[in-house]
Design an enzyme around this catalytic site. Structure first.
Site, PDB file in Angstrom:
ATOM      1  N   TYR A 239     -15.710  15.572 -15.307  1.00  0.00           N
ATOM      2  CA  TYR A 239     -16.360  14.260 -15.158  1.00  0.00           C
ATOM      3  C   TYR A 239     -17.455  14.163 -14.090  1.00  0.00           C
ATOM      4  O   TYR A 239     -16.999  14.565 -12.855  1.00  0.00           O
ATOM      5  CB  TYR A 239     -15.212  13.095 -14.862  1.00  0.00           C
ATOM      6  CG  TYR A 239     -15.332  11.977 -14.779  1.00  0.00           C
ATOM      7  CD1 TYR A 239     -15.829  11.101 -15.834  1.00  0.00           C
ATOM      8  CD2 TYR A 239     -15.374  11.079 -13.558  1.00  0.00           C
ATOM      9  CE1 TYR A 239     -15.988   9.813 -15.977  1.00  0.00           C
ATOM     10  CE2 TYR A 239     -15.565   9.764 -13.617  1.00  0.00           C
ATOM     11  CZ  TYR A 239     -16.020   9.143 -14.728  1.00  0.00           C
ATOM     12  OH  TYR A 239     -16.237   7.719 -14.521  1.00  0.00           O
TER      13      TYR A 239
ATOM     14  N   ARG B 190       1.004  -1.236   0.167  1.00  0.00           N
ATOM     15  CA  ARG B 190       0.154   0.080   0.026  1.00  0.00           C
ATOM     16  C   ARG B 190       0.766   1.318   0.157  1.00  0.00           C
ATOM     17  O   ARG B 190       0.159   2.341  -0.437  1.00  0.00           O
ATOM     18  CB  ARG B 190      -1.052  -0.179   1.231  1.00  0.00           C
ATOM     19  CG  ARG B 190      -1.821   1.308   1.267  1.00  0.00           C
ATOM     20  CD  ARG B 190      -3.190   1.123   1.861  1.00  0.00           C
ATOM     21  NE  ARG B 190      -2.861   0.652   3.452  1.00  0.00           N
ATOM     22  CZ  ARG B 190      -2.190   1.174   4.283  1.00  0.00           C
ATOM     23  NH1 ARG B 190      -1.745   2.514   4.410  1.00  0.00           N
ATOM     24  NH2 ARG B 190      -1.955   0.606   5.575  1.00  0.00           N
TER      25      ARG B 190
ATOM     26  N   LYS C  90      -8.239   5.206 -19.414  1.00  0.00           N
ATOM     27  CA  LYS C  90      -8.617   5.615 -20.557  1.00  0.00           C
ATOM     28  C   LYS C  90      -7.312   5.583 -21.551  1.00  0.00           C
ATOM     29  O   LYS C  90      -6.655   4.343 -21.688  1.00  0.00           O
ATOM     30  CB  LYS C  90      -9.008   6.888 -20.555  1.00  0.00           C
ATOM     31  CG  LYS C  90     -10.273   7.279 -19.385  1.00  0.00           C
ATOM     32  CD  LYS C  90     -11.348   6.308 -19.471  1.00  0.00           C
ATOM     33  CE  LYS C  90     -12.320   6.275 -18.424  1.00  0.00           C
ATOM     34  NZ  LYS C  90     -12.745   7.473 -17.823  1.00  0.00           N
TER      35      LYS C  90
ATOM     36  N   ASP D 261      -7.030  17.926 -14.775  1.00  0.00           N
ATOM     37  CA  ASP D 261      -7.715  16.281 -15.328  1.00  0.00           C
ATOM     38  C   ASP D 261      -7.103  16.282 -16.789  1.00  0.00           C
ATOM     39  O   ASP D 261      -7.975  16.927 -17.501  1.00  0.00           O
ATOM     40  CB  ASP D 261      -8.905  16.006 -15.052  1.00  0.00           C
ATOM     41  CG  ASP D 261      -9.560  14.544 -15.311  1.00  0.00           C
ATOM     42  OD1 ASP D 261      -8.839  14.007 -16.295  1.00  0.00           O
ATOM     43  OD2 ASP D 261     -10.447  13.890 -14.825  1.00  0.00           O
TER      44      ASP D 261
HETATM   45  C1  LIG Z   1     -12.948   8.239 -16.421  1.00  0.00           C
HETATM   46  C2  LIG Z   1     -12.738   9.298 -15.907  1.00  0.00           C
HETATM   47  C3  LIG Z   1     -12.431   9.560 -14.618  1.00  0.00           C
HETATM   48  C4  LIG Z   1     -12.354   8.530 -13.614  1.00  0.00           C
HETATM   49  O1  LIG Z   1     -11.495   7.602 -13.889  1.00  0.00           O
HETATM   50  P1  LIG Z   1     -11.860   5.983 -13.266  1.00  0.00           P
HETATM   51  O2  LIG Z   1     -10.659   5.179 -13.627  1.00  0.00           O
HETATM   52  O3  LIG Z   1     -13.141   5.609 -13.981  1.00  0.00           O
HETATM   53  O4  LIG Z   1     -12.246   5.963 -11.689  1.00  0.00           O
HETATM   54  C5  LIG Z   1     -12.085  10.928 -14.107  1.00  0.00           C
HETATM   55  N1  LIG Z   1     -11.909  11.825 -15.130  1.00  0.00           N
HETATM   56  C6  LIG Z   1     -12.281  11.642 -16.517  1.00  0.00           C
HETATM   57  C7  LIG Z   1     -12.111  12.857 -17.477  1.00  0.00           C
HETATM   58  C8  LIG Z   1     -12.670  10.402 -17.031  1.00  0.00           C
HETATM   59  O5  LIG Z   1     -13.030  10.352 -18.067  1.00  0.00           O
END
Ligand SMILES: *Cc1c(COP(=O)(O)O)cnc(C)c1O
Length: 393
Positions: free
Chosen positions: A111, A58, A208, A183
């Site tokens: 998001y 962790r 992604k 982000d």
């Molecule tokens: C998918 C996504 C998240 C969250 O990510 P997870 O891996 O699903 O927890 C945050 N920001 C954006 C822009 C995303 O597309």
């Protein structure tokens, strides 16, 4: 190999690699929860931070650290921290940087869960927030309060495809001693490096583009400097949304082809966007590579390529959207994005169907809005599939 002064593609392949005792070509999976100390003094030195080494997964683990080092180099940051999910990273970011009585400003169309967690849990903890269109610099400036500690933006945003000027926001924020988090999931580090434009923290949903193969969920934070890095790492370690070594191995494997995948997906997306823009059943297309895109100049300044994400509006609203969804054969009807396969999504009938039409419209989720994450399939096949499905409307 030291990749610090090497090109981005070299970093993708080699950054973060370490030599194990057998000369393994890739970082092996250290599937262990704990690490034995050589003796009591060794344990004491590790806990005191006087010697580098591993204690407990962790806290850290060699496979996870290899990924973290790679991500830090890709975003030109001081250090990276891997998480079990993108949302694990979002939660740790908020928890590390905001306390009771603080205020944050965020992109309204970010998001969904990143906004919801602020407006529910963090609101209950006493953190104030303002969500607005962060492409409007004046509006952001007007929203700054004496207790504002964080501006957290997403660019491009989902699914409205609006850009925020990272350099301008960072300049404004720093005049007020406010930290800037970006982000960067939609652009990926190949197209955009927010730390180079003045931001303090970058967030990725590794799920992604970075992993890119739709087979794991993961997240990461990359900090500009040591002070911020330490605060974020503490939040990861204590809240416990740590990545698993196997997951880290998968991401290391996936990210190596990021530039090839994103380049091809972006090339495909440009052709798909042009096809859609000229199609009689399409009302409008939003894609940063089109000259008709309202922030075309900013896209060229801030992003290396226009990317793989397209939003468009079909004429005929809800029913037309459903017909398109029910007739595409190549693209998968799915949320998520940034994989090698094309994914299509109709918010009004799918992700946002439980919202009232009025609430959807207030969030610019119109009835005919479609979000398309263009994959790396043959582009003629992608276009032909859309064309036949649009023909059914
Ligand atoms: C998918 C996504 C998240 C969250 O990510 P997870 O891996 O699903 O927890 C945050 N920001 C954006 C822009 C995303 O597309």
């Amino acid at each position: 190999m030291n990749t610090k002064n090497k090109g981005f593609e070299t970093k993708l392949v080699h950054a973060g690699d370490f030599n194990d005792q057998f000369g393994a070509a890739v970082p092996p999976i250290y599937q262990t929860s704990t690490f034995a100390f050589k003796n009591a003094d060794h344990g004491a030195r590790l806990f005191a931070g006087k010697e580098k080494g591993f204690i407990y997964t962790r806290i850290n683990n060699p496979t996870i650290e290899a990924l973290e080092n790679k991500l830090a180099e890709l975003e030109n940051g001081f250090g990276g921290i891997a998480f079990a999910s993108g949302m694990g990273a979002v939660s740790a970011l908020y928890a590390a940087l905001l306390k009771q009585g603080d205020h944050m400003i965020g992109s309204a169309a970010m998001y969904g869960p990143s906004r919801s967690i602020m407006e529910t849990f963090f609101k209950d903890f006493g953190v104030e927030s303002t969500f607005l269109d962060t492409s409007d610099l004046q509006a952001v400036e007007n929203a700054i309060q004496s207790n504002t500690k964080l501006i957290y933006i997403e660019t491009p945003t989902n699914p409205t495809m609006v850009l925020t000027d990272i350099e301008a926001i960072s300049k404004l924020a720093h005049q007020h001693n406010i930290l800037v988090g970006v982000d960067n999931t939609f652009a990926s580090p190949y197209l955009q490096n927010p730390l180079n434009m003045g931001a303090d923290i970058v967030l990725h949903s590794l799920t992604k583009f970075i992993n890119g193969h739709a087979d794991i969920v993961g997240g990461a934070l990359i900090a500009k400097d040591e002070e911020i890095y330490k605060r974020l790492r503490k939040a990861m370690t204590y809240f416990g949304a740590n990545m698993d070594p196997h997951q880290a191995y998968m991401v290391i494997r996936g990210v190596k082809t990021l530039s090839l995948r994103v380049e091809r997906a972006s090339e495909n997306a440009m052709k798909v966007a042009e096809f859609l823009e000229n199609h009689p059943k399409i009302a409008w297309v939003k894609y940063p590579g089109l000259e008709s895109y309202p922030q075309y100049e900013l896209a060229k300044k801030q992003m290396k390529l226009p990317g793989a994400m397209i939003s468009f509006e079909i004429k005929g609203g809800l029913e037309a959207g459903k017909t398109l969804m029910n007739n595409v054969k190549l693209s998968l009807l799915a949320v998520s994005l940034g994989g090698i396969e094309s994914l299509i999504q109709h918010p009004a009938s799918m992700t946002h169907a439980s919202m009232s039409k009025e609430a959807r419209e207030a969030a610019n989720i119109t009835d005919g809005l479609v979000r398309f994450s263009v994959g790396i399939e043959n582009v003629e096949d992608i276009i032909e599939d859309l064309d036949q499905a649009l023909g059914m409307i």
